[in-house]
Scaffold this motif. Structure first.
Motif, PDB file in Angstrom:
ATOM      1  N   SER A 135      -1.412   4.872  -3.197  1.00  0.00           N
ATOM      2  CA  SER A 135      -2.624   4.327  -2.887  1.00  0.00           C
ATOM      3  C   SER A 135      -3.633   4.956  -2.179  1.00  0.00           C
ATOM      4  O   SER A 135      -4.887   5.379  -2.309  1.00  0.00           O
ATOM      5  N   CYS A 136      -3.137   5.891  -1.195  1.00  0.00           N
ATOM      6  CA  CYS A 136      -3.707   6.884  -0.593  1.00  0.00           C
ATOM      7  C   CYS A 136      -3.944   8.146  -0.896  1.00  0.00           C
ATOM      8  O   CYS A 136      -5.118   8.916  -0.695  1.00  0.00           O
ATOM      9  N   ARG A 161      -5.488  13.455  -3.250  1.00  0.00           N
ATOM     10  CA  ARG A 161      -6.297  12.959  -2.113  1.00  0.00           C
ATOM     11  C   ARG A 161      -5.519  13.294  -0.748  1.00  0.00           C
ATOM     12  O   ARG A 161      -4.447  13.152  -0.717  1.00  0.00           O
ATOM     13  N   ASP A 216     -12.271  -3.780   4.849  1.00  0.00           N
ATOM     14  CA  ASP A 216     -13.776  -3.846   4.552  1.00  0.00           C
ATOM     15  C   ASP A 216     -14.491  -4.477   5.941  1.00  0.00           C
ATOM     16  O   ASP A 216     -15.763  -4.203   5.999  1.00  0.00           O
ATOM     17  N   THR A 258       0.763  -1.160   0.015  1.00  0.00           N
ATOM     18  CA  THR A 258       0.079   0.359   0.074  1.00  0.00           C
ATOM     19  C   THR A 258       0.854   1.063   0.106  1.00  0.00           C
ATOM     20  O   THR A 258       1.404   1.500   1.069  1.00  0.00           O
ATOM     21  N   ASN A 269     -13.295   6.088   5.639  1.00  0.00           N
ATOM     22  CA  ASN A 269     -13.483   5.424   4.347  1.00  0.00           C
ATOM     23  C   ASN A 269     -12.537   4.968   3.520  1.00  0.00           C
ATOM     24  O   ASN A 269     -12.348   3.827   3.046  1.00  0.00           O
ATOM     25  N   LEU A 270     -11.301   5.570   3.457  1.00  0.00           N
ATOM     26  CA  LEU A 270     -10.219   5.076   2.921  1.00  0.00           C
ATOM     27  C   LEU A 270      -9.740   3.865   3.284  1.00  0.00           C
ATOM     28  O   LEU A 270      -9.473   2.888   2.574  1.00  0.00           O
ATOM     29  N   CYS A 271      -9.441   3.673   4.745  1.00  0.00           N
ATOM     30  CA  CYS A 271      -9.174   2.438   5.425  1.00  0.00           C
ATOM     31  C   CYS A 271      -9.967   1.310   4.930  1.00  0.00           C
ATOM     32  O   CYS A 271      -9.663   0.332   4.734  1.00  0.00           O
ATOM     33  N   THR A 318     -11.530   0.825   2.368  1.00  0.00           N
ATOM     34  CA  THR A 318     -11.514   0.040   1.149  1.00  0.00           C
ATOM     35  C   THR A 318     -10.535  -1.090   0.901  1.00  0.00           C
ATOM     36  O   THR A 318     -10.766  -1.993  -0.157  1.00  0.00           O
ATOM     37  N   CYS A 319      -9.916  -1.098   1.741  1.00  0.00           N
ATOM     38  CA  CYS A 319      -9.028  -2.489   2.057  1.00  0.00           C
ATOM     39  C   CYS A 319      -9.576  -3.310   3.241  1.00  0.00           C
ATOM     40  O   CYS A 319      -9.883  -4.454   3.245  1.00  0.00           O
TER      41      CYS A 319
END
Lengths: 444, 370
Positions: free
Chosen positions: A68-69, A88, A104, A64, A97-99, A101-102
């Motif tokens: 990626s972020c 971003r 879930d 990551t 929300n970003l966290c 994405t992986c």
């Protein structure tokens, strides 16, 4: 883990500017395939700490990466003035929300799906509230070795109590191996060696009981001269006194054990070496004059005397005591039966000795010391003990014609090294012969 | 097996990479040519060094003014004092420090500490060197004289040398001339003010400035020789960066570390965890002996600077005092490798600006580099 550390440190080194090329070379050798590093290298030009933090985290291993972020952010990368922001830059809920994405299914540990940054640093991912704890294997091994040292020392002391000197020596040697350079183990090892080999060159041992801590004979006689000497065990001493201006400040000096004559040098002893007697107080006017202290000798005369004596006695090493050694003997021994207010000195070895067995240390004649009259604090290495030069030399002790109140064991008096006065004499000293031999061996 | 070897090599590589640069560019605090070597002697386990041109000999470890934040008590007149238990603990610590040979007590008039300290040392006044700081007014100086009999050291803190500072300095010089103060000095936290302090303040006897392995500068090539030439005594403050060095320690156990609790280290938000982690990784190469903390190494770093007359640090717990004293007695000189590690650690912390410090002490970094 190794790669992670390497990266952190390489990044750090590069950022520090200490050796960018070296860091790059290391990276090139071991992390050629790590694209994340290459990408982060661009970011680390400005965001070095953030990159190091990321490199420390599990995100790097999981590939990551910065993009990626934060997105590709090409405009930001080429804009040195930072007018263009990253694509971003998540904050608050956007981070969650970003966290997600992986992650879930939420946090692997707590299953929570909110407030990730409460427990996880944005880049390093560690909990900032918890201190960093890293094992130090070297320190742990050292601690174990020191524990072995303690065990060997205890074993050695137990064997010493049983007077098993050979076995005790082996235990102390093992202790020294566990803690190289340790002065306590070295001293105990030396003590055992001395107990096994008690003879000292140039000395006849008087009496049987040696000094317990050092293993040295307490009382000896100089071969050929007949003068008796006693061991002053050495150690730490606070020298000086606030009573005398020249003796301040009071300070601590460490001294090795040494031998000092029980009596001041007699006229007979002087004559036996030098063939003449320079003393003022001699002849038939005085009772036992041959046993009276030699006086009217200068510091330079004594240097000649010592040179002759050292050429005659095996092991040599005879000298004047330093002023610190003299004061240690006076302090450790305390007062003896010194007398003052006399018209002439009395024969040596009369009256009551002090606790170390020294006669007239603090009275009869003043005693030359090896030291130059350099102000305190005393420093053996500053040249004050060298034999050259014309500096005033220290005299310690009181003289027979002085009132008692004029004297104290810390009082420093001095005179020119060539001056001969009828109340200045001396007392013989000698370093421990095997110490001298050890030092000579080391020098070779 | 290979992995382990790689791991070890990596650590060594890291240390080597960082320390090579440190060695190449000059170690922080390495004696600067002409920096002056202060004369010293030892008594028991304590070392004493002469303060500049004065006839005062200061213990190398001094007891600082800083009091324990947890013991503060706010009084009605907007002043502060220590709680009864806190005062008892401080008094006991001072007594123990004096027993260990500490002879310099630094007391700025914080938490109403002048009176308790004066009472505590009354019987041994001639053996204690009292360093005071408060208002630089004749009334404040006279009050100190009444309390302490005489004043050994008096100073005030400045940011820059301006007209107000010059007026205050004139009052101190006058007080010294009148026999009320033995030595007068300045405490300065801002590096750029140092030359002006030396140049403008006539009769300066001593100067106090922050000095630790992180804030030590290798380029004191002008300041230190100039201080030595003018025979100005130098006293180091903040040798542990206000206690924050403990947060860089890889070995320290936070449960047994009073600094953690008292100063709230690690607790501040926005703290950069990687800096302590990386420094901790580095400082494993310090060749520590069992029981030696990074704070002890940091104290040794300060003690080993031959141009310093004393190192003053706040101590609110027995362990602080014990560690600082043991650092003095166990191994005074740092090995070259250890100095290099500390220098590399300094560089790492500089990367993060002040963020490695807890919030309440970030001013230290900001002011120092101002």
């Amino acid at each position: 883990m190794a790669r992670m550390r390497l990266l952190i440190l390489a990044c750090a080194a590069a950022a520090l500017g200490t050796s960018t090329a070296a860091a790059g070379a290391t990276l090139g050798a071991q992390d050629q395939t790590d694209k994340g590093i290459e990408e982060a290298g661009v970011c680390s030009r400005c965001h070095v700490i953030s990159v190091v933090e990321w490199a420390y985290s599990g995100h790097r291993k999981a590939e990551t990466r910065c993009v990626s972020c934060h997105g590709e952010s090409k405009g930001h990368v080429i804009d040195e003035r930072n007018n263009v922001k990253p694509e971003r830059f998540p904050r608050g809920d956007a981070v969650v929300n970003l966290c997600a994405t992986c992650h879930d299914s939420g946090c692997p540990e707590t299953n929570r799906r909110e407030a990730c940054s409460t427990c996880h640093h944005y880049h390093a991912l560690v909990d900032v509230r918890k201190p960093v704890a890293i094992r130090d294997e070297r320190l742990e091994q050292l601690t174990l070795r020191w524990q072995r040292y303690d065990e060997r020392m205890r074993e050695g002391e137990r064997l010493v109590a049983g007077r098993a000197w050979g076995a005790a020596r082996a235990a102390f040697r093992a202790a020294l191996d566990s803690k190289p350079g340790d002065p306590m183990a070295a001293a105990r090892l030396k003590m055992c060696t001395r107990r096994l080999n008690p003879g000292l060159a140039g000395f006849e041992v008087v009496g049987k009981d040696p000094d317990e801590p050092t293993g040295l004979p307490k009382r000896v006689r100089v071969q050929g001269l007949g003068a008796e000497m006693v061991l002053v065990p050495g150690g730490e001493i606070d020298i000086g006194s606030e009573q005398f201006p020249e003796s301040t400040p009071i300070h601590t000096v460490h001294l090795a054990p040494f031998y000092v004559a029980t009596r001041e040098m007699t006229q007979a002893e002087w004559q036996s070496i030098m063939g003449a007697n320079p003393s003022y107080h001699q002849g038939s006017d005085y009772r036992k004059s041959a046993q009276m202290p030699v006086e009217s000798v200068s510091w330079e005369d004594i240097a000649v005397f010592l040179s002759k004596l050292n050429s005659l006695v095996a092991g040599s090493g005879f000298r004047l005591p330093s002023e610190v050694e003299w004061e240690l003997a006076a302090v450790q021994g305390g007062e003896g039966g010194e007398v003052f207010n006399l018209e002439a000195p009395r024969p040596c070895g009369q009256g009551t000795p002090n606790k170390l067995g020294l006669f007239d240390l603090q009275g009869n004649v003043r005693e030359w010391c090896s030291s130059s009259a350099v102000s305190y604090p005393y420093d053996q290495t500053d040249g004050r003990e060298s034999s050259g030069g014309v500096a005033l030399r220290i005299l310690r002790g009181g003289a027979f014609m002085e009132p008692e109140g004029w004297y104290g064991p810390a009082l420093r008096h001095s005179d020119r090294p060539g001056r001969r006065l009828p109340w200045n004499g001396f007392r013989l000293a000698r370093s421990v012969p095997d110490d001298v031999a050890d030092q000579a061996g080391k020098g070779q | 097996m290979d992995t382990q070897r790689n791991c070890k090599q990596t650590r060594r590589d890291f240390v080597r990479t960082c320390t090579v640069g440190a060695l190449a560019t000059g170690l922080a605090g390495r004696p600067v040519a002409g920096a002056g070597i202060v004369k010293e002697y030892r008594r028991g386990g304590m070392y004493y060094r002469r303060l500049g041109r004065t006839d005062l000999w200061l213990s190398l470890l001094s007891f600082g003014s800083h009091t324990c934040p947890a013991d503060k008590l706010r009084l009605a007149d907007d002043k502060t004092a220590l709680t009864e238990a806190g005062q008892r603990r401080r008094d006991r610590l001072i007594e123990r420090a004096l027993d260990l040979g500490v002879n310099l007590l630094d007391v700025y008039d914080n938490d109403s500490q002048w009176e308790p300290v004066a009472r505590l040392i009354r019987e041994k006044r001639n053996r204690v060197v009292v360093s005071l700081a408060h208002l630089q007014t004749p009334a404040a100086i006279d009050r100190a004289c009444r309390l302490f009999g005489h004043i050994d050291l008096y100073r005030f803190s400045i940011k820059d040398v301006d007209d107000r500072v010059l007026q205050s300095w004139d009052i101190l010089r006058r007080a010294k001339g009148a026999g009320k103060i033995r030595a007068i000095g300045i405490a300065a936290h801002i590096e750029r003010s140092f030359p002006a302090v030396l140049e403008e303040l006539d009769g300066l006897d001593f100067m106090m400035f922050p000095y630790n392995f992180i804030h030590a500068r290798a380029d004191y090539s002008q300041f230190l020789p100039e201080a030595a030439r003018r025979e100005v005594g130098l006293i180091a403050m903040k040798p542990l960066a206000a206690g924050s060095v403990v947060s860089l320690d890889s070995v320290v156990d936070p449960r047994t570390s009073p600094e953690q609790e008292v100063l709230g280290l690690y607790g501040s938000r926005g703290h950069r965890p990687i800096v302590p982690a990386a420094v901790a990784e580095l400082t494993r190469a310090l060749n520590r002996t069992p029981g030696e903390s990074l704070c002890m190494a940091a104290m040794r770093f300060a003690y080993s600077q031959p141009f310093l007359s004393s190192v003053v640090t706040g101590m609110f717990d027995d362990r602080y005092l014990t560690e600082n004293y043991e650092a003095l007695t166990k191994h005074r000189a740092l090995q070259v490798e250890q100095s290099a590690v500390l220098e590399a650690a300094r560089r790492l912390t500089l990367l993060s600006g002040a963020s490695w410090l807890p919030e309440q002490y970030r001013w230290l970094e900001d002011e120092w580099r101002a």
